[in-house]
Design a protein around this motif. Structure first.
Motif, short mmCIF file in Angstrom:
data_model
loop_
_atom_site.label_atom_id
_atom_site.label_comp_id
_atom_site.label_asym_id
_atom_site.label_seq_id
_atom_site.Cartn_x
_atom_site.Cartn_y
_atom_site.Cartn_z
N HIS A 176 -45.87 69.64 -27.21
CA HIS A 176 -46.88 70.79 -27.60
C HIS A 176 -47.62 71.24 -26.47
O HIS A 176 -47.79 72.38 -26.36
N GLU A 177 -47.70 70.36 -25.40
CA GLU A 177 -48.30 70.84 -24.11
C GLU A 177 -47.20 71.94 -23.45
O GLU A 177 -47.48 72.70 -22.70
N ASP A 178 -45.94 71.45 -23.56
CA ASP A 178 -44.97 72.53 -23.06
C ASP A 178 -45.21 73.71 -23.86
O ASP A 178 -44.96 74.98 -23.23
N ALA A 179 -45.35 74.12 -24.94
CA ALA A 179 -45.56 75.17 -25.84
C ALA A 179 -46.95 75.75 -25.35
O ALA A 179 -46.82 77.08 -25.17
N VAL A 180 -47.87 75.13 -24.94
CA VAL A 180 -49.08 75.61 -24.52
C VAL A 180 -48.98 76.36 -23.08
O VAL A 180 -49.61 77.39 -23.10
N ALA A 181 -48.42 75.65 -22.37
CA ALA A 181 -47.94 76.12 -20.76
C ALA A 181 -47.16 77.56 -21.20
O ALA A 181 -47.58 78.40 -20.23
N LEU A 182 -46.18 77.62 -21.97
CA LEU A 182 -45.45 78.77 -22.22
C LEU A 182 -46.42 79.74 -22.67
O LEU A 182 -46.12 80.99 -22.00
N TYR A 183 -47.27 79.53 -23.56
CA TYR A 183 -48.11 80.49 -24.06
C TYR A 183 -49.12 81.42 -22.82
O TYR A 183 -49.19 82.40 -22.94
N GLY A 184 -49.46 80.47 -21.86
CA GLY A 184 -50.12 80.67 -20.76
C GLY A 184 -49.45 81.79 -20.07
O GLY A 184 -50.10 82.74 -19.65
N ARG A 185 -48.06 81.38 -19.84
CA ARG A 185 -47.23 82.29 -18.90
C ARG A 185 -47.02 83.66 -19.79
O ARG A 185 -47.02 84.77 -19.08
N ILE A 186 -47.04 83.73 -20.95
CA ILE A 186 -46.89 85.00 -21.91
C ILE A 186 -48.03 85.87 -21.45
O ILE A 186 -47.93 86.85 -21.26
N LEU A 187 -49.20 85.33 -21.76
CA LEU A 187 -50.31 85.82 -21.28
C LEU A 187 -50.47 86.51 -20.05
O LEU A 187 -50.78 87.76 -19.75
N ARG A 188 -49.87 85.79 -18.97
CA ARG A 188 -49.84 86.31 -17.67
C ARG A 188 -48.95 87.46 -17.82
O ARG A 188 -49.01 88.41 -16.62
N TYR A 189 -47.68 87.26 -18.15
CA TYR A 189 -46.72 88.35 -18.22
C TYR A 189 -47.16 89.47 -18.76
O TYR A 189 -46.84 90.66 -18.22
N LYS A 190 -47.95 89.38 -19.89
CA LYS A 190 -48.61 90.52 -20.55
C LYS A 190 -49.69 91.16 -19.84
O LYS A 190 -50.26 92.32 -20.09
N GLY A 191 -50.19 90.43 -18.73
CA GLY A 191 -51.35 91.01 -18.07
C GLY A 191 -52.72 90.78 -18.61
O GLY A 191 -53.79 91.52 -18.52
N LEU A 192 -52.80 89.72 -19.65
CA LEU A 192 -54.06 89.64 -20.63
C LEU A 192 -54.57 88.43 -19.95
O LEU A 192 -54.33 87.32 -19.48
N ASP A 193 -55.94 88.61 -20.08
CA ASP A 193 -56.99 87.71 -19.88
C ASP A 193 -56.80 86.37 -20.78
O ASP A 193 -57.10 86.43 -21.72
N GLU A 194 -56.68 85.32 -20.06
CA GLU A 194 -56.76 84.02 -20.91
C GLU A 194 -58.14 83.61 -21.50
O GLU A 194 -58.07 83.07 -22.77
#
Length: 261
Positions: A176-194
């Protein structure tokens, strides 16, 4: 009028590598059962009525030869479900390497969910289906809910019978932690504020299309999350109503006939 009533209000798209179970997830939710499926060719969609709203759910092919079609299916999407296999690390890596760029055509406020399917192969608790609020399913209550026509939430999917489960646990390659880490990278890729985006706990799921585990929770959570997009789109359509081309052309021809005499 019936045709207009069936037009989707928003689009939800499933992306992911082949054999991660995207089609099986859709069949489990829409048809309330699990069945073995063949690889999707191109794409296919279901139309789901959610209360007074219509949501189109697009299933896309994971094969490399159909990869180019993904961006077309993602165009204007209000939500994208990025799906991987919890027993296959490469399927998670593929989401970032091959599929994330396809979502560039989605809405600017698109919601992204990270979903690890086949949880029944690694987690005994995934042998029990869960309702949308995370509670174990009650089959009796399910039958009673079917008699109530105003219930918006679909009846939780029935769990697989014990005979259909092999009982052999496989090694879980994606946590689950791997998936959460990917989600964070997606937000950064999209230029979104976490800090201002949806928390990972809200959009990271582990599911089992075979047993129904968390399947209802996944789709119903996504439907709730895209509701603001539906309301905004309807408001925009009311302010800028579409023009009926047939009526417009008919009126133009009538004016032409009147003016020629």
């Amino acid at each position: 009028m019936p045709d207009k009533m069936k037009r989707p209000d928003v689009k939800l798209v499933l992306l992911g590598d082949m054999n991660v179970g995207k089609t099986s997830l859709l069949h489990r939710y829409m048809e309330r059962k699990f069945k073995e499926t063949v690889s999707t060719v191109g794409g296919a969609f279901f139309l789901k009525q959610w209360g007074p709203y219509n949501i189109s759910i697009w299933d896309t092919a994971g094969r490399e030869q159909f990869h180019g079609l993904g961006s077309m299916y993602c165009r204007g999407a209000a939500a994208v479900i990025l799906t991987y296999d919890v027993t296959n690390w490469q399927s998670l890596a593929e989401l970032e390497e091959r599929f994330l760029s396809l979502t560039d055509t989605a809405n600017h406020d698109c919601i992204y969910a990270i979903v690890g399917n086949k949880a029944d192969l690694t987690d005994p608790k995934a042998h029990l289906s869960r309702t949308s609020d995370g509670q174990p399913e009650d089959q009796t209550e399910c039958e009673e809910e079917r008699t109530e026509p105003q219930v918006l939430s679909a009846c939780p999917t029935p769990p697989a019978s014990p005979a259909s489960l092999s009982g052999v646990m496989l090694h879980k390659q994606v946590t689950h932690e791997d998936a959460v880490a990917l989600y964070g990278r997606i937000l950064r890729y999209k230029g979104l504020d976490e800090k201002s985006s949806l928390p990972a706990e809200k959009v990271c799921f582990e599911t089992s299309a075979k047993t129904g585990y968390n399947v209802d929770a996944l789709f119903e959570t996504m439907f709730d999350l895209v509701l603001p997009s539906i309301l905004r789109k309807r408001h925009e359509n009311q302010e800028s109503p579409t023009v009926d081309l047939e009526d417009s052309q008919g009126a133009h021809s009538r004016k032409a006939r009147i003016g020629c005499c």
